[in-house]
Design a protein around this motif. Structure first.
Motif, PDB file in Angstrom:
ATOM      1  N   GLY A   1       0.778  -1.217   0.000  1.00  0.00           N
ATOM      2  CA  GLY A   1       0.000   0.000   0.000  1.00  0.00           C
ATOM      3  C   GLY A   1       0.813   1.272   0.000  1.00  0.00           C
ATOM      4  N   GLN A   2       2.136   1.156  -0.166  1.00  0.00           N
ATOM      5  CA  GLN A   2       2.981   2.342  -0.094  1.00  0.00           C
ATOM      6  C   GLN A   2       2.879   3.144  -1.387  1.00  0.00           C
ATOM      7  N   MET A   3       3.408   4.324  -1.318  1.00  0.00           N
ATOM      8  CA  MET A   3       3.416   5.212  -2.463  1.00  0.00           C
ATOM      9  C   MET A   3       4.193   4.563  -3.605  1.00  0.00           C
ATOM     10  N   GLY A   4       3.665   4.641  -4.803  1.00  0.00           N
ATOM     11  CA  GLY A   4       4.293   4.040  -5.974  1.00  0.00           C
ATOM     12  C   GLY A   4       3.822   2.638  -6.269  1.00  0.00           C
ATOM     13  N   GLY A   5       3.053   2.069  -5.381  1.00  0.00           N
ATOM     14  CA  GLY A   5       2.527   0.731  -5.627  1.00  0.00           C
ATOM     15  C   GLY A   5       1.445   0.735  -6.700  1.00  0.00           C
ATOM     16  N   LEU A   6       1.276  -0.405  -7.352  1.00  0.00           N
ATOM     17  CA  LEU A   6       0.237  -0.568  -8.373  1.00  0.00           C
ATOM     18  C   LEU A   6      -1.025  -1.111  -7.727  1.00  0.00           C
ATOM     19  N   SER A   7      -2.188  -0.790  -8.314  1.00  0.00           N
ATOM     20  CA  SER A   7      -3.449  -1.184  -7.689  1.00  0.00           C
ATOM     21  C   SER A   7      -4.441  -1.671  -8.750  1.00  0.00           C
ATOM     22  N   GLY A   8      -5.421  -2.450  -8.297  1.00  0.00           N
ATOM     23  CA  GLY A   8      -6.544  -2.905  -9.114  1.00  0.00           C
ATOM     24  C   GLY A   8      -7.811  -2.878  -8.289  1.00  0.00           C
ATOM     25  N   THR A   9      -8.956  -2.746  -8.935  1.00  0.00           N
ATOM     26  CA  THR A   9     -10.234  -2.628  -8.223  1.00  0.00           C
ATOM     27  C   THR A   9     -11.220  -3.656  -8.748  1.00  0.00           C
ATOM     28  N   THR A  10     -12.222  -3.903  -7.968  1.00  0.00           N
ATOM     29  CA  THR A  10     -13.359  -4.747  -8.350  1.00  0.00           C
ATOM     30  C   THR A  10     -14.598  -4.219  -7.658  1.00  0.00           C
ATOM     31  N   SER A  11     -15.762  -4.580  -8.197  1.00  0.00           N
ATOM     32  CA  SER A  11     -17.025  -4.159  -7.595  1.00  0.00           C
ATOM     33  C   SER A  11     -17.682  -5.362  -6.932  1.00  0.00           C
ATOM     34  N   VAL A  12     -18.351  -5.102  -5.856  1.00  0.00           N
ATOM     35  CA  VAL A  12     -19.044  -6.141  -5.093  1.00  0.00           C
ATOM     36  C   VAL A  12     -20.480  -5.672  -4.878  1.00  0.00           C
ATOM     37  N   THR A  13     -21.424  -6.452  -5.390  1.00  0.00           N
ATOM     38  CA  THR A  13     -22.847  -6.148  -5.184  1.00  0.00           C
ATOM     39  C   THR A  13     -23.349  -6.991  -4.026  1.00  0.00           C
TER      40      THR A  13
END
Length: 803
Positions: free
Chosen positions: A242-254
């Protein structure tokens, strides 16, 4: 000092074997030299194995290199290489030609392509030093690894895509909903490139997610599905912890809040319905519904009637709509009661004990049912009546009475009638006013013992065909003794010639169409006229059977082959009836066991005095007579009858039969020429049976000067023409009458004839220019002939001949 000298000597002694083996140097890109680890071997093997100068290790190369020059990986060097250019380095293995190259002189290794650790984490290569001239290996081949060093070039990904989850409404704080998981393709063993933490971007304050595990939990207690039943969350997964410069991805949850039974049913109103008193039993009276904010099984209802005086109604649940359906159980009667108040209770079928504290899960309402008056059909005092009548009852005898009344307040008079579909032969009548049923025809119990009638009742003033009352009457015809008993079957009795006196030759029984209450009892006896016969007697067995017994023996077929014995049968009725039945007995030749072998007449045996010669003479006479008859028949067939037409016979019916060949057309004796030469003789007008007299024809005929043509005064060619015209006229007087087949024989033909030759064969071979247009005036029967021969000009371009 001496001690240091000793130590140096000791180290030299230990390193000497390694110096004798030689040494490969693998120098990495960083410039350090690494030495390989060797497997320990025994001293004997060390002394005799091939000299090996390999020392192998592994190289590291950084992935995703974006420089323009090839990436330097490391250097291979053997102590055999003295730098004189005699040694050549050879590289083989994975990617040795496509990815990795080696300088054969210096041993420098370079990567020519960009590497991706996620596609392949390491490469296995083989290195070998060979003589540059002979290509003979100077060192054995050895393997080493090139490992691709990871960088953070892959973001976390949710492989399951979009999540769907559910949690019961009213759940406690922190209730687990679902766990999400993201994967990072980077190396989890190197750095923090693959260390992922989770956070919630959208969905607060209702839900939260655990950073390390990805578990989503409720963040608020007692969320109500009836307020909001669905939430959409956005969850983020980020590497580098979670540090600065890290890569991220998201998902949705219903997340859907599932229903629990936390709402009681409630009626929104009281109900009022109006029904007709003629409403059939089992019909729907009304529908009520209690509203429940829950869904599914939590909204299923059970309805019951709390107050219903006479028990007229019942209520069930419609499983599709969860409505309470009120059903009529008994007939309504406006004159008896015209209003009902029904109390209905609705209760949840599936009550959750966890929410009982919220209050009662039931509710009540009232339903007022008002009955409207209708014109009802007459009502019988009983729907089924049973009556009896004797089968000898006279016509007009009263059998019984039916009674109906008008249930309406008007109490109209009633008229009765019989549904004739139930009394097709009209055996009974019913009085229209009183309802008394009487006989209309004589009855016969043996033909029909029970009559089922339908009696109809209708108001006298309001003759509405739809308002008819019905009752059913079963009339039983009571039996009297009106049938005499007869033999039960048609007996075929065989009497053996060797029957002994007193032998039972037949047991007989009787039947009677009547059915006395106490059962049948028959009495058998012989009539007085045959009671004293010397051949047979009868013995009554007192069980409705009798036995026929012989009085003597010695019966002979030659004397008498058939005996007939009359039997008198009397029943027990009052008055008693009797009948005389005849029992036929055939005399048969039987074996010793009494089984008949042959019955009937005995073959006639000629007297012994008739000789064989007499028989031959009789047979010869018969044959002679047959021969004479055949000769007479044959002579009559050969005899020629004269073929002279009678004046009364029609020329068309004259069919000439030739039994032998003759002179052809020169044979004029085969036909009576008088029929053609003296045509006036046969023109006696007679009425044809197939022609309607005085019927006009449909087309004109050439008429002669008188009604009867005088053929003998005309030339020969005109004679035939007039003759044919008259025949044609007779045939066409009635177009619907079938024409008679006619065979006309013309016995003369000459060159002086206007028509010339009548031969069809000769006609085909000559170019006749005769005009046949007159055929079109002969009527519809000659239309086909006129089409073939008429209009010769129009047909000149057609076929040249007829076939």
């Amino acid at each position: 000092s001496m001690s240091n000298l000793c130590l140096q000597r000791t180290l030299l002694a230990l390193l000497l074997p390694l110096w004798e083996l030689g040494c490969w140097g693998l120098i990495s890109a960083s410039g350090g030299q690494n030495h390989a680890q060797h497997t320990a071997v025994g001293p004997w093997e060390m002394l005799h194995r091939h000299k090996r100068s390999w020392v192998w290790n592994q190289f590291f190369v950084l992935e995703e290199y974006t420089g323009e020059e090839p990436l330097y990986v490391g250097k291979l060097h053997s102590d055999v290489d003295k730098g004189d250019g005699k040694v050549k380095y050879v590289l083989s293995g994975e990617g040795s030609t496509s990815i990795f190259t080696i300088d054969e002189n210096t041993g420098d290794i370079h990567a020519t392509k960009r590497l991706d650790r996620e596609e392949q984490a390491y490469y296995t290569l083989q290195a070998q030093a060979v003589d540059r001239i002979t290509n003979i290996p100077v060192e054995p081949r050895s393997e080493f690894l090139v490992k691709v060093q990871d960088i953070n070039d892959n973001e976390p990904k949710f492989m399951d895509g979009h999540y769907m989850a559910g949690v019961p409404e009213m759940s406690a704080l922190g209730t687990m909903v679902v766990q999400v998981a993201a994967t990072d393709a980077d190396d989890p063993t190197y750095g923090n490139s693959a260390r992922v933490v989770y956070s919630i971007i959208s969905g607060q304050p209702y839900f939260s997610v655990e950073p390390k595990t990805g578990v989503i939990r409720t963040a608020l207690p007692n969320m109500d599905r009836e307020v909001k039943d669905q939430y959409v969350l956005v969850i983020q997964a980020k590497d580098m912890v979670g540090q600065m410069g890290g890569l991220s991805g998201t998902t949705s949850v219903t997340i859907t809040l599932t229903d629990v039974n936390d709402n009681p049913p409630r009626f929104s109103q009281n109900y009022q319905y109006t029904v007709l008193e003629s409403l059939p039993v089992a019909s729907v009276v009304a529908r009520v519904k209690a509203v429940d904010a829950d869904i599914g099984p939590n909204a299923e209802m059970e309805y019951r009637i709390m107050e219903d005086g006479p028990g007229l109604f019942n209520i069930t649940t419609d499983e599709d709509t969860q409505e309470g359906v009120i059903i009529l159980q008994k007939p309504l009667d406006f004159e008896t009661k015209n209003s009902f108040n029904v109390r209905i209770e609705a209760t949840n079928r599936n009550v959750d004990p966890a929410f009982v504290h919220l209050g009662s899960f039931s509710d009540t309402t009232s339903v007022k049912v008002t009955v409207e008056d209708v014109n009802e059909p007459p009502v019988y005092s009983t729907q089924l009546s049973r009556m009896g009548v004797s089968e000898d009852a006279r016509v007009g005898t009263s059998i019984g009475k039916v009674s109906a009344h008008d249930p309406d307040s008007s109490n109209s008079a009633i008229r009765y009638s019989i549904d004739r579909n139930t009394d097709l032969e009209r055996f009974f009548n019913v009085d229209a006013l009183s309802g008394v049923i009487s006989t209309a025809k004589p009855l016969d119990r043996e033909v029909n013992s029970v009559h089922n009638l339908t009696i109809l009742a209708m108001e006298s003033r309001k003759k509405d065909p739809t308002k008819i009352g019905k009752c059913f009457v079963a009339i039983t015809v009571l039996d009297i003794n009106d049938n005499a008993p007869v033999f039960a079957i048609e007996y075929e009795t065989l009497l053996c010639e060797n029957a002994a006196p007193g032998q039972v030759i037949q047991t007989i029984s009787a039947v009677d169409k009547d059915e006395p209450p106490s059962g049948h009892r028959f009495y058998f006896s012989l009539p007085v006229s045959v009671a004293g016969n010397t051949n047979f007697t009868l013995r009554d067995n007192k069980d409705n059977t009798a036995s026929i017994v012989t009085k003597r023996g010695g019966f002979r077929r030659r004397e008498q082959m058939l005996y007939r014995l009359p039997v008198l049968i009397v029943d027990s009725g009052s008055p008693a009836l009797s009948s005389t039945n005849t029992l036929s007995m055939n005399v048969c030749a039987c074996d010793s066991d009494g089984v008949a072998q042959s019955c009937g007449a005995v073959p006639y045996i000629l007297p012994a005095g008739l000789s064989t010669g007499a028989l031959v003479a009789i047979l010869g006479c018969i044959i002679t007579l047959l021969v004479m008859v055949l000769l007479i028949v044959s002579m009559r067939r050969k005899k020629k009858e004269p073929l002279i037409l009678e004046e009364e016979r029609d020329v068309r019916e004259n069919i000439v039969r030739y039994d032998c060949e003759g002179g052809g057309e020169e044979d004029t004796e085969a036909f009576d020429m008088v029929a053609l030469r003296n045509l006036n003789v046969i023109r006696d007008p007679k009425v044809r049976r197939d022609v309607t007299p005085d019927t006009h024809t449909f087309f004109p005929y050439p008429m002669s000067s008188s009604s009867q043509a005088v053929y003998k005064t005309l030339p020969d060619n005109v004679v035939f023409r007039e003759f044919i015209w008259d025949r044609l006229k007779d045939a066409d007087v009635e177009p619907s009458a079938p024409p008679y087949d006619s065979l006309q024989t013309y016995a003369f033909e000459g060159s002086g004839s206007v028509a010339e030759s009548l031969s069809s064969l000769e006609s085909l071979s000559t170019d006749s220019e005769q005009n046949y247009d007159y055929l079109s005036t002969w009527g519809p029967r000659f239309k086909k002939l006129a089409d073939l021969y008429g209009n010769s000009d129009g047909n000149s371009n057609g076929n040249s001949g007829l076939s």
